[in-house]
Write an enzyme that holds these catalytic residues in place. Structure first.
Site, PDB file in Angstrom:
ATOM      1  N   TYR A  50      21.260   4.846 -55.043  1.00  0.00           N
ATOM      2  CA  TYR A  50      22.299   4.629 -56.216  1.00  0.00           C
ATOM      3  C   TYR A  50      21.613   3.284 -56.954  1.00  0.00           C
ATOM      4  CZ  TYR A  50      26.213   7.466 -55.810  1.00  0.00           C
ATOM      5  OH  TYR A  50      26.963   8.615 -55.642  1.00  0.00           O
ATOM      6  N   ASN A 113      35.081  10.484 -53.924  1.00  0.00           N
ATOM      7  CA  ASN A 113      35.521  11.488 -54.505  1.00  0.00           C
ATOM      8  C   ASN A 113      34.608  12.800 -54.168  1.00  0.00           C
ATOM      9  OD1 ASN A 113      32.951  10.708 -55.476  1.00  0.00           O
ATOM     10  ND2 ASN A 113      33.417  10.300 -57.513  1.00  0.00           N
ATOM     11  N   HIS A 116      28.655  14.629 -55.046  1.00  0.00           N
ATOM     12  CA  HIS A 116      27.529  13.990 -55.978  1.00  0.00           C
ATOM     13  C   HIS A 116      26.848  15.251 -56.589  1.00  0.00           C
ATOM     14  CE1 HIS A 116      24.491  11.514 -57.599  1.00  0.00           C
ATOM     15  NE2 HIS A 116      23.435  12.532 -57.167  1.00  0.00           N
TER      16      HIS A 116
HETATM   17  P1  IDP Z   1      29.190  10.648 -60.895  1.00  0.00           P
HETATM   18  O1  IDP Z   1      29.185  10.698 -59.306  1.00  0.00           O
HETATM   19  O2  IDP Z   1      30.439  11.109 -61.637  1.00  0.00           O
HETATM   20  O3  IDP Z   1      27.873  10.913 -61.634  1.00  0.00           O
HETATM   21  P2  IDP Z   1      28.681   7.586 -61.502  1.00  0.00           P
HETATM   22  O4  IDP Z   1      29.148   7.041 -62.639  1.00  0.00           O
HETATM   23  O5  IDP Z   1      27.259   8.214 -61.440  1.00  0.00           O
HETATM   24  O6  IDP Z   1      29.458   9.080 -61.346  1.00  0.00           O
HETATM   25  O7  IDP Z   1      29.120   6.746 -60.270  1.00  0.00           O
HETATM   26  C1  IDP Z   1      28.506   7.181 -58.922  1.00  0.00           C
HETATM   27  C2  IDP Z   1      29.449   7.025 -58.043  1.00  0.00           C
HETATM   28  O8  IDP Z   1      29.949   5.790 -57.838  1.00  0.00           O
HETATM   29  C3  IDP Z   1      30.806   7.888 -58.224  1.00  0.00           C
HETATM   30  O9  IDP Z   1      30.837   9.079 -57.970  1.00  0.00           O
HETATM   31  C4  IDP Z   1      31.573   7.149 -57.507  1.00  0.00           C
HETATM   32  O10 IDP Z   1      31.772   7.394 -55.993  1.00  0.00           O
HETATM   33  C5  IDP Z   1      31.473   5.420 -57.453  1.00  0.00           C
HETATM   34  N1  IDP Z   1      32.123   5.004 -58.528  1.00  0.00           N
HETATM   35  C6  IDP Z   1      31.887   5.240 -59.946  1.00  0.00           C
HETATM   36  N2  IDP Z   1      32.605   4.534 -60.826  1.00  0.00           N
HETATM   37  C7  IDP Z   1      33.661   3.661 -59.902  1.00  0.00           C
HETATM   38  C8  IDP Z   1      34.421   3.039 -60.125  1.00  0.00           C
HETATM   39  O11 IDP Z   1      34.889   2.574 -61.209  1.00  0.00           O
HETATM   40  N3  IDP Z   1      34.982   2.365 -59.039  1.00  0.00           N
HETATM   41  C9  IDP Z   1      34.685   2.737 -57.657  1.00  0.00           C
HETATM   42  N4  IDP Z   1      33.657   3.450 -57.515  1.00  0.00           N
HETATM   43  C10 IDP Z   1      33.150   3.826 -58.414  1.00  0.00           C
HETATM   44 MG    MG Z   2      26.274   9.576 -61.380  1.00  0.00          MG
END
Ligand code: IDP
Ligand code: MG
Length: 140
Positions: A50, A113, A116
């Site tokens: 990440y 969530n 990925h």
């Molecule tokens: P994505 O997985 O939908 O591509 P990204 O913005 O790339 O989302 O963020 C990577 C991961 O970081 C997310 O899947 C989630 O697990 C975590 N994440 C993203 N935004 C937040 C936040 O605002 N609070 C807590 N965790 C977050």
């Molecule tokens: Mg992402």
């Protein structure tokens, strides 16, 4: 067009026994699994994965989460698979995810969530090579 993407069933998905349900959804969409294994990332490995999010407020927490237990990592193959799988996953925040998406159906939390997926050809290339050598990826 790049026909591969990286998918992860995150530690919450594995511990909640959602591996089969997620794989069902992928296969149901006609997406082929070209490689798959279970791994348990160290904190350092999660931080490397990440790295694009380094400095963001959720970076420490999400890398703690991603190294908190085993994940299933997969290389998915198919026509337009990067965008198709992103659509199937749904929005990052499951409360904003569309009906019928994996995150809407299974996820509870913006961080935890369940899944990925790579978001572009460039990240797919980096993320696939982060976990898999070319020898581990099967052809048709
Ligand atoms: P994505 O997985 O939908 O591509 P990204 O913005 O790339 O989302 O963020 C990577 C991961 O970081 C997310 O899947 C989630 O697990 C975590 N994440 C993203 N935004 C937040 C936040 O605002 N609070 C807590 N965790 C977050
Ligand atoms: Mg992402």
């Amino acid at each position: 067009m790049m026909k591969r993407t990286l998918a992860i069933i995150k530690p919450d998905g594995v511990s909640r026994r959602l591996i089969g349900s997620v794989i069902n959804r992928l296969e149901g969409e006609g997406i082929r699994i070209a490689a798959m294994k279970m791994i348990w990332m160290t904190k350092e490995q999660a931080k490397g994965f990440y790295k694009v999010h380094e400095g963001k407020p959720f970076y420490e927490s999400v890398t703690d989460f991603m190294s908190s237990g085993p994940c299933v990592v997969m290389v998915l193959e198919g026509e337009d698979v990067i965008a198709r799988y992103r659509r199937l996953m749904g929005a990052t925040n499951p409360h904003e995810a569309e009906e019928g998406t994996i995150r809407k159906e299974f996820a509870t939390d913006v961080e935890k969530n369940v899944v990925h997926g790579s978001d572009s050809e460039e990240t797919a290339r980096f993320e696939i090579s982060y976990f898999f050598s070319e020898l581990e990826i099967t052809g048709q």
